[in-house]
Design a protein around this motif. Structure first.
Motif, mmCIF file in Angstrom:
data_model
loop_
_atom_site.group_PDB
_atom_site.id
_atom_site.type_symbol
_atom_site.label_atom_id
_atom_site.label_comp_id
_atom_site.label_asym_id
_atom_site.label_seq_id
_atom_site.Cartn_x
_atom_site.Cartn_y
_atom_site.Cartn_z
ATOM 1 N N TYR A 20 8.177 0.702 5.357
ATOM 2 C CA TYR A 20 6.830 1.060 5.749
ATOM 3 C C TYR A 20 6.042 0.363 4.559
ATOM 4 O O TYR A 20 6.391 1.054 3.375
ATOM 5 N N ASP A 21 4.861 0.372 4.521
ATOM 6 C CA ASP A 21 3.766 0.008 3.420
ATOM 7 C C ASP A 21 3.338 1.462 3.249
ATOM 8 O O ASP A 21 3.429 2.206 3.958
ATOM 9 N N GLU A 22 2.645 1.527 2.066
ATOM 10 C CA GLU A 22 2.138 2.920 1.571
ATOM 11 C C GLU A 22 0.772 3.039 2.064
ATOM 12 O O GLU A 22 0.382 4.222 2.334
ATOM 13 N N PHE A 23 0.034 2.217 2.258
ATOM 14 C CA PHE A 23 -1.621 2.411 2.615
ATOM 15 C C PHE A 23 -1.869 1.279 3.676
ATOM 16 O O PHE A 23 -1.144 0.036 3.722
ATOM 17 N N TYR A 24 -2.561 1.885 4.587
ATOM 18 C CA TYR A 24 -3.293 0.669 5.694
ATOM 19 C C TYR A 24 -4.540 0.376 4.849
ATOM 20 O O TYR A 24 -5.338 1.054 4.111
ATOM 21 N N ASN A 25 -4.851 -0.797 5.039
ATOM 22 C CA ASN A 25 -5.876 -1.620 4.428
ATOM 23 C C ASN A 25 -6.837 -2.013 5.716
ATOM 24 O O ASN A 25 -6.518 -3.105 6.211
ATOM 25 N N PHE A 26 -8.068 -1.418 5.896
ATOM 26 C CA PHE A 26 -8.926 -1.887 6.840
ATOM 27 C C PHE A 26 -9.904 -2.868 6.272
ATOM 28 O O PHE A 26 -10.607 -2.372 5.220
ATOM 29 N N HIS B 193 -15.419 -8.774 3.530
ATOM 30 C CA HIS B 193 -16.505 -8.067 2.720
ATOM 31 C C HIS B 193 -16.017 -6.758 2.085
ATOM 32 O O HIS B 193 -14.781 -6.899 1.570
ATOM 33 N N TYR B 194 -16.487 -5.723 2.848
ATOM 34 C CA TYR B 194 -15.701 -4.551 2.135
ATOM 35 C C TYR B 194 -14.780 -4.155 2.982
ATOM 36 O O TYR B 194 -14.108 -4.719 4.139
ATOM 37 N N ALA B 195 -13.673 -3.121 2.444
ATOM 38 C CA ALA B 195 -12.396 -3.020 2.905
ATOM 39 C C ALA B 195 -12.204 -1.474 2.365
ATOM 40 O O ALA B 195 -12.755 -1.019 1.471
ATOM 41 N N GLU B 196 -11.600 -0.651 3.143
ATOM 42 C CA GLU B 196 -11.169 0.730 2.772
ATOM 43 C C GLU B 196 -9.666 0.731 2.975
ATOM 44 O O GLU B 196 -9.008 0.255 3.684
ATOM 45 N N ALA B 197 -9.009 1.511 1.940
ATOM 46 C CA ALA B 197 -7.383 1.818 2.351
ATOM 47 C C ALA B 197 -7.272 3.248 2.234
ATOM 48 O O ALA B 197 -7.949 4.198 1.373
ATOM 49 N N ILE B 198 -6.149 3.636 2.889
ATOM 50 C CA ILE B 198 -5.786 5.252 3.043
ATOM 51 C C ILE B 198 -4.169 5.084 3.484
ATOM 52 O O ILE B 198 -3.881 4.385 3.746
ATOM 53 N N PRO B 199 -4.117 6.236 2.747
ATOM 54 C CA PRO B 199 -2.506 6.398 2.894
ATOM 55 C C PRO B 199 -1.793 6.549 4.264
ATOM 56 O O PRO B 199 -2.440 7.079 5.153
ATOM 57 N N ALA B 200 -0.869 5.701 4.466
ATOM 58 C CA ALA B 200 -0.313 5.310 5.976
ATOM 59 C C ALA B 200 0.154 6.714 6.679
ATOM 60 O O ALA B 200 -0.305 6.840 8.070
#
Ligand code: K7E
Ligand code: CUA
Length: 669
Positions: free
Chosen positions: A49-55, A502-509
């Motif tokens: 798995y990846d470490e972060f989700y990136n929205f 445009h903008y994005a946020e990332a959060i630990p998976a």
């Protein structure tokens, strides 16, 4: 004559020079910018798995996309403001209401900004919000299901750009209007009466702590300027919201020139705790407006749209000490607060410095009434009194700033096409890296919160030119991932994006994956058209409508043979997916339907409306490869002439009594 001629020459030159300058330049060394071990740092082995989700916002696609970091792999495109035939969003009867507005059904929007919900200033992984710029709306996506759960329209707004920025306990998401517009009963006014008749608003949308449901708590009426971006205070500045403003010149034409006249525009500081008190104390006025509030009911698997008629408006005239302006050079775009909440960074697109304001100084200046006059009756704080300091010679065209946990800021520069890392306290530039090309927003995981996770900064670029294989006139836009774990930033990866990021946020998976829903429980399905088991499958005629109550389970539909539909009737296929296993959706499509497919999750009911236009036999089939016998998951529906003597029948797997017809007999014998 001569004077005005000269003036227009100057204006034109300004435009020409401005255009060249604003288009940015191509950084050198774009081919050799990757360090040796970059591949290992972004490699996520198969099955890992990846470490972060990136929205990531999709811009003019109207959608939000979800990537893994550090791999840059695309996991999902969440339909938000735009119809999505792939998932039937906006096409199924159940989801159409999500896109209802006071203007009727709007199948598209322009989604710029992402706000993950927060608890105590830290991303909590419950919801993610996105804004619709064009027809002002805010959407809430439920991160258990990765589906749009709610959309609320914002009245008295136009170009909902300064949105949806969130407070540290998700008390509010805010929405500032980009365009000021005539507000009130008579909106049919000459455009050149802008200065008299046009007003702005910023809206505070309350978020219910348990359900996440939104409501417009209050709007603040402002002078007729443009709001661009915003950030909530946090920690010591909790209770405040900061909005960047441009066009304080109040121009209504050729803003490129006319809204770039003043040396300084503003950041507007709003004491929203105070605004709350005023609202409670009855200082607001209820204004008649119309806006849609759309909610998706997960147990009914169905959206409803309600048109609301009223909004509470606070006028700063009646609410002293609620808002202040801080001068900010020059056409500020981003407005970002650091993790401590002490520093507010303004990014003037045309400014040669980055001003950093101090919350402590702002409070002191307010207490001492250290004002530089007022703007439309709203106190303007003295620039020098509220300034922490300026970052000197940072780059060209600063747009947005994010933060790490070590007191560093990362600012994107559109024109000089780079990310610049600088220290928040001493304002010294530490490092700069080129981006390919013309970066807009950037994202550090947890960057806008009290607790940045750091590790990476991601650039979201407007232009890719020669970075990818050419695809005709339209090229992909892209993101770039940089390692920020050391003193120097290191480029690791390019990956293309959906729409314009445009903008994005990332959060630990782990904050999201543990809550991810696998199925909808069939016993909880409250859809009025649910079919509970094959035995209840049926076809009913109601006046001019045929309702098909259909089940789908590997690998058949019940019923799969339907006859007796008459031309002129409208057919509703209510398809219930009986599966209770993760990752077994069924699809549903009808030949020639002027509609999309349905993609029905396990335990869910969705409805496709079909108006046949010719008599004949129409195939139906499952569109999602669900089993070894997926290709057998099909059926027929027969449409006869209005006067035909064909009874309404339906079946699956039954050998119906053979009806002998001449041509059939002729063929077989
Ligand atoms: Cu800078 Cu619309 Cu946030 Cu794009 S905005 S870049
Ligand atoms: Cu069901 Cu394919």
């Amino acid at each position: 004559m001569k004077h005005s001629f000269l003036k227009s020459i100057t204006a034109l030159t300004l435009i020409a020079v401005g255009l060249v300058w604003l288009q940015g330049c191509k950084p050198k060394g774009s081919q050799s910018a990757v360090s040796g071990n970059a591949a290992a740092k972004v490699y996520v082995a198969p099955g890992k798995y990846d470490e972060f989700y990136n929205f990531v916002s999709g811009g003019f696609s109207g959608q939000m996309s979800v990537y893994g970091l550090p791999s840059g792999r695309l996991f999902r495109v969440i339909p938000v403001f735009s119809v999505d035939p792939e998932k039937g969003y906006g096409y199924s009867e159940e989801t159409k209401a999500m896109l209802n507005t006071s203007h009727g059904f709007v199948p598209w929007d322009d989604l710029h900004h992402i706000a993950l919900s927060e608890t105590d200033g830290v991303h909590d992984g419950r919801w993610v919000f996105g804004n619709g710029n064009n027809t002002p709306r805010i959407a809430r996506i439920d991160l258990k299901t990765f589906r749009t759960a709610e959309i609320i329209e914002i009245p008295n707004s136009a170009g909902n750009h300064s949105s949806p920025f969130i407070t540290e306990n998700s008390e509010y998401v805010v929405a500032g209007t980009r365009f000021s517009v005539p507000i009130g009963d008579n909106q049919d006014v000459p455009i050149n009466t802008y200065k008299q008749n046009f007003k702005g608003t910023v809206s505070f949308i309350g978020v219910d702590k348990t359900s996440g449901n939104m409501n417009i708590a209050f709007q603040i009426l402002t002078p007729g300027i443009n709001f661009d971006l915003a950030r909530a205070g946090k920690g010591k500045s909790h209770g405040w919201m900061f909005f960047s403003c441009y066009n304080t010149e109040k121009a209504n034409t050729l803003l490129e020139v006319n809204a770039s006249q003043k040396d300084k525009d503003f950041i507007m500081a709003v004491n929203w705790k105070k605004a709350e008190e005023y609202a409670k104390a009855g200082k607001g006025v209820k204004k008649a407006v119309k806006y849609a509030h759309n909610l998706y009911d997960e147990s009914k698997h169905m959206a409803t749209s309600t048109i609301e008629n009223e909004v509470l408006v606070l006028d700063p005239k009646d609410c002293p000490d609620m808002i202040y302006f801080m001068p900010c050079p020059k056409s500020p775009h981003g407005c970002d607060t650091d993790p401590t909440g002490e520093y507010i960074v303004g990014s003037g697109k045309l400014a040669a410095v980055i001003p950093v304001f101090s919350f402590t100084k702002i409070q002191a200046a307010i207490a001492a009434k250290n004002f530089d006059g007022d703007y439309d009756g709203i106190p303007v704080l003295k620039y020098d009194a509220v300034l922490h300091g300026e970052v000197q010679k940072p780059g060209l065209g600063p747009l947005h700033t994010e933060f790490d946990a070590n007191g560093n800021a990362y600012t994107s520069f559109f024109v000089s096409s780079e990310i610049v890392k600088w220290n928040i306290k001493d304002l010294k530039v530490i490092d700069r890296v080129p981006t390919y090309y013309s970066i807009g927003h950037l994202c550090v995981p947890g960057g806008p919160t009290k607790k940045p996770w750091g590790k990476y900064v991601i650039a979201y670029n407007k232009i890719t030119k020669d970075r990818y294989l050419p695809t005709g006139p339209e090229l992909t836009q892209s993101a770039q991932l940089y390692d920020i774990s050391g003193e120097k930033m290191k480029l690791l990866l390019d990956f293309p994006t959906i729409g314009e990021p445009h903008y994005a946020e990332a959060i630990p998976a782990e904050l999201i994956m543990k809550n991810s829903q696998k199925i909808y429980k069939i016993e909880d399905n409250k859809n009025p058209y649910v079919t509970m088991g094959d035995n209840n499958a049926r076809v009913e005629r109601k006046g001019n409508e045929i309702h098909v109550y259909m089940t789908a389970i590997r690998s058949h539909f019940t019923p799969d043979n339907i006859e007796g539909v008459k031309l002129g009737e409208t057919v509703y296929f209510h398809v219930t997916n009986m599966e209770q296993d993760w990752d077994v959706p069924h699809g549903f499509a009808v030949k020639g339907a002027n509609n999309a497919e349905l993609l029905i999750m396990p335990g869910e009911t969705q409805t496709l409306k079909w108006v046949p236009e010719k008599t004949g036999v129409y195939p139906i089939y499952c569109t999602d490869f669900c089993s070894a016998l997926h290709q057998e998951m099909q059926g027929y529906i027969r449409v006869s002439a209005p006067g035909a003597n064909v009874p309404l029948t339906f079946s699956t797997g039954k050998t119906a009594p053979v009806v002998t017809e001449k041509k059939d007999t002729a063929k077989t014998k």
